[in-house]
Design a protein around this motif. Structure first.
Motif, PDB file in Angstrom:
ATOM      1  N   ILE A 115     -42.702 -93.904 -70.975  1.00 46.59           N
ATOM      2  CA  ILE A 115     -43.421 -93.312 -72.105  1.00 46.59           C
ATOM      3  C   ILE A 115     -44.432 -92.358 -71.487  1.00 46.59           C
ATOM      4  O   ILE A 115     -45.281 -92.772 -70.693  1.00 46.59           O
ATOM      5  N   ALA A 116     -44.298 -91.065 -71.826  1.00 47.34           N
ATOM      6  CA  ALA A 116     -45.113 -90.057 -71.149  1.00 47.34           C
ATOM      7  C   ALA A 116     -45.553 -88.954 -72.104  1.00 47.34           C
ATOM      8  O   ALA A 116     -45.094 -88.883 -73.242  1.00 47.34           O
ATOM      9  N   SER A 117     -46.401 -88.109 -71.620  1.00 47.90           N
ATOM     10  CA  SER A 117     -47.023 -86.960 -72.278  1.00 47.90           C
ATOM     11  C   SER A 117     -48.096 -87.458 -73.242  1.00 47.90           C
ATOM     12  O   SER A 117     -48.159 -88.641 -73.574  1.00 47.90           O
ATOM     13  N   LYS A 118     -48.908 -86.528 -73.683  1.00 47.30           N
ATOM     14  CA  LYS A 118     -49.976 -86.908 -74.611  1.00 47.30           C
ATOM     15  C   LYS A 118     -49.420 -87.312 -75.972  1.00 47.30           C
ATOM     16  O   LYS A 118     -50.140 -87.815 -76.820  1.00 47.30           O
ATOM     17  N   TYR A 119     -48.113 -87.129 -76.171  1.00 47.51           N
ATOM     18  CA  TYR A 119     -47.472 -87.495 -77.438  1.00 47.51           C
ATOM     19  C   TYR A 119     -46.761 -88.852 -77.359  1.00 47.51           C
ATOM     20  O   TYR A 119     -46.103 -89.251 -78.308  1.00 47.51           O
ATOM     21  N   ASN A 120     -46.859 -89.521 -76.217  1.00 46.56           N
ATOM     22  CA  ASN A 120     -46.245 -90.844 -76.027  1.00 46.56           C
ATOM     23  C   ASN A 120     -44.751 -90.837 -76.343  1.00 46.56           C
ATOM     24  O   ASN A 120     -44.261 -91.646 -77.122  1.00 46.56           O
ATOM     25  N   ILE A 121     -44.050 -89.922 -75.714  1.00 46.54           N
ATOM     26  CA  ILE A 121     -42.614 -89.755 -75.940  1.00 46.54           C
ATOM     27  C   ILE A 121     -41.839 -90.643 -74.970  1.00 46.54           C
ATOM     28  O   ILE A 121     -42.134 -90.670 -73.780  1.00 46.54           O
ATOM     29  N   PRO A 122     -40.836 -91.377 -75.476  1.00 42.91           N
ATOM     30  CA  PRO A 122     -39.977 -92.134 -74.570  1.00 42.91           C
ATOM     31  C   PRO A 122     -38.961 -91.194 -73.918  1.00 42.91           C
ATOM     32  O   PRO A 122     -38.271 -90.443 -74.604  1.00 42.91           O
ATOM     33  N   PHE A 123     -38.928 -91.222 -72.608  1.00 45.52           N
ATOM     34  CA  PHE A 123     -38.005 -90.391 -71.842  1.00 45.52           C
ATOM     35  C   PHE A 123     -37.112 -91.280 -70.987  1.00 45.52           C
ATOM     36  O   PHE A 123     -37.615 -92.109 -70.225  1.00 45.52           O
ATOM     37  N   ALA A 124     -35.802 -91.096 -71.082  1.00 44.18           N
ATOM     38  CA  ALA A 124     -34.872 -91.690 -70.121  1.00 44.18           C
ATOM     39  C   ALA A 124     -34.617 -90.590 -69.099  1.00 44.18           C
ATOM     40  O   ALA A 124     -34.126 -89.509 -69.435  1.00 44.18           O
ATOM     41  N   ILE A 125     -35.009 -90.863 -67.859  1.00 43.72           N
ATOM     42  CA  ILE A 125     -34.957 -89.845 -66.814  1.00 43.72           C
ATOM     43  C   ILE A 125     -33.600 -89.883 -66.114  1.00 43.72           C
ATOM     44  O   ILE A 125     -33.072 -90.952 -65.798  1.00 43.72           O
ATOM     45  N   ASP A 126     -33.069 -88.691 -65.858  1.00 37.33           N
ATOM     46  CA  ASP A 126     -31.767 -88.564 -65.194  1.00 37.33           C
ATOM     47  C   ASP A 126     -31.916 -88.877 -63.705  1.00 37.33           C
ATOM     48  O   ASP A 126     -31.856 -88.003 -62.846  1.00 37.33           O
ATOM     49  N   LYS A 127     -32.155 -90.142 -63.428  1.00 36.16           N
ATOM     50  CA  LYS A 127     -32.316 -90.648 -62.062  1.00 36.16           C
ATOM     51  C   LYS A 127     -31.595 -91.996 -62.020  1.00 36.16           C
ATOM     52  O   LYS A 127     -32.210 -93.060 -62.071  1.00 36.16           O
ATOM     53  N   PRO A 128     -30.242 -91.970 -62.017  1.00 39.61           N
ATOM     54  CA  PRO A 128     -29.471 -93.206 -62.087  1.00 39.61           C
ATOM     55  C   PRO A 128     -29.756 -94.151 -60.931  1.00 39.61           C
ATOM     56  O   PRO A 128     -30.064 -93.721 -59.827  1.00 39.61           O
ATOM     57  N   GLY A 129     -29.680 -95.451 -61.239  1.00 39.54           N
ATOM     58  CA  GLY A 129     -29.800 -96.467 -60.208  1.00 39.54           C
ATOM     59  C   GLY A 129     -31.171 -97.112 -60.117  1.00 39.54           C
ATOM     60  O   GLY A 129     -31.326 -98.113 -59.438  1.00 39.54           O
ATOM     61  N   ILE A 130     -32.183 -96.537 -60.783  1.00 41.88           N
ATOM     62  CA  ILE A 130     -33.497 -97.172 -60.788  1.00 41.88           C
ATOM     63  C   ILE A 130     -33.904 -97.457 -62.222  1.00 41.88           C
ATOM     64  O   ILE A 130     -33.370 -96.880 -63.162  1.00 41.88           O
ATOM     65  N   GLY A 131     -34.853 -98.347 -62.386  1.00 40.52           N
ATOM     66  CA  GLY A 131     -35.272 -98.724 -63.733  1.00 40.52           C
ATOM     67  C   GLY A 131     -34.459 -99.898 -64.235  1.00 40.52           C
ATOM     68  O   GLY A 131     -34.149-100.816 -63.480  1.00 40.52           O
ATOM     69  N   TYR A 132     -34.101 -99.845 -65.509  1.00 42.90           N
ATOM     70  CA  TYR A 132     -33.380-100.935 -66.166  1.00 42.90           C
ATOM     71  C   TYR A 132     -32.113-100.411 -66.817  1.00 42.90           C
ATOM     72  O   TYR A 132     -31.962 -99.215 -67.035  1.00 42.90           O
TER      73      TYR A 132
ATOM     74  N   GLU B 123     -44.785 -96.975 -65.708  1.00 40.01           N
ATOM     75  CA  GLU B 123     -44.094 -98.231 -65.995  1.00 40.01           C
ATOM     76  C   GLU B 123     -42.725 -97.934 -66.604  1.00 40.01           C
ATOM     77  O   GLU B 123     -42.586 -97.056 -67.446  1.00 40.01           O
ATOM     78  N   PHE B 124     -41.703 -98.668 -66.145  1.00 39.50           N
ATOM     79  CA  PHE B 124     -40.351 -98.537 -66.699  1.00 39.50           C
ATOM     80  C   PHE B 124     -40.170 -99.595 -67.780  1.00 39.50           C
ATOM     81  O   PHE B 124     -40.659-100.709 -67.662  1.00 39.50           O
ATOM     82  N   TYR B 125     -39.432 -99.220 -68.821  1.00 38.72           N
ATOM     83  CA  TYR B 125     -39.164-100.123 -69.935  1.00 38.72           C
ATOM     84  C   TYR B 125     -37.668-100.357 -70.056  1.00 38.72           C
ATOM     85  O   TYR B 125     -36.867 -99.483 -69.762  1.00 38.72           O
ATOM     86  N   GLU B 126     -37.313-101.545 -70.551  1.00 39.19           N
ATOM     87  CA  GLU B 126     -35.914-101.869 -70.804  1.00 39.19           C
ATOM     88  C   GLU B 126     -35.524-101.455 -72.221  1.00 39.19           C
ATOM     89  O   GLU B 126     -34.388-101.102 -72.493  1.00 39.19           O
ATOM     90  N   SER B 127     -36.516-101.497 -73.114  1.00 40.38           N
ATOM     91  CA  SER B 127     -36.287-101.067 -74.490  1.00 40.38           C
ATOM     92  C   SER B 127     -37.580-100.457 -75.011  1.00 40.38           C
ATOM     93  O   SER B 127     -38.648-100.647 -74.428  1.00 40.38           O
ATOM     94  N   TYR B 128     -37.465 -99.719 -76.114  1.00 35.83           N
ATOM     95  CA  TYR B 128     -38.597 -98.970 -76.643  1.00 35.83           C
ATOM     96  C   TYR B 128     -38.801 -99.245 -78.124  1.00 35.83           C
ATOM     97  O   TYR B 128     -37.848 -99.354 -78.885  1.00 35.83           O
TER      98      TYR B 128
END
Length: 151
Positions: free
Chosen positions: A44-61, A121-126
């Motif tokens: 969850i990023a930016s001043k607008y609290n936007i959920p972003f799934a980042i194109d970086k496979p293999g890390i996170g959840y 912080e990484f999230y599994e769900s939003y």
């Protein structure tokens, strides 16, 4: 809907049911809750609290979200909302449905991002109302348009 021109899309953020942007899927058909088969960082990023799934496979959840069946017109609306292919890139990935079936579907992943986003912080769900306390700020409440440079 004409079955020949339907697409399956996986949503993990504000487009899910009971979330602020779900109205974009008003003509969509809910398919199933699902989990991405590959790990991605969901932040969850930016001043607008936007959920972003980042194109970086293999890390996170393995992100949990929802699958919807949509028509070409809805896909075009989502591409516009997600600023595809400039901000997000729509990619096909594999998902496991709630009943264990494997489905290929579109997912929107953030292509360009600041490296420090991977320190969040990484999230599994939003959920916009989640315990993280970072409520999403809808577009109509923002003072600027979101561009890759200011994420």
């Amino acid at each position: 809907m004409d079955q020949s021109s339907l697409y399956t899309v996986f949503v993990y953020g504000t487009l899910k049911r009971n979330q602020p942007n779900h109205h974009y899927l008003s003509t969509a058909e809910f398919v199933s809750e699902a989990t991405c088969c590959q790990k991605f960082p969901l932040v969850i990023a930016s001043k607008y609290n936007i959920p972003f799934a980042i194109d970086k496979p293999g890390i996170g959840y393995k992100i949990k979200g929802e699958l919807f069946s949509i028509d070409q017109q809805t896909l075009a609306k989502l591409d516009e909302l997600e600023n595809h292919p400039t901000l997000y890139e729509r990619q096909v990935h594999s998902f496991e449905t709630a009943d264990g079936k494997m489905i290929e579907a579109w997912i929107y992943l953030l292509r360009e991002y600041k490296p420090e986003m991977l320190e969040l912080e990484f999230y599994e769900s939003y959920s916009s109302e989640g315990s993280h306390g970072k409520q999403y700020v809808p577009r109509y409440s923002r003072d600027t348009e979101l561009k890759p440079a200011n994420i």
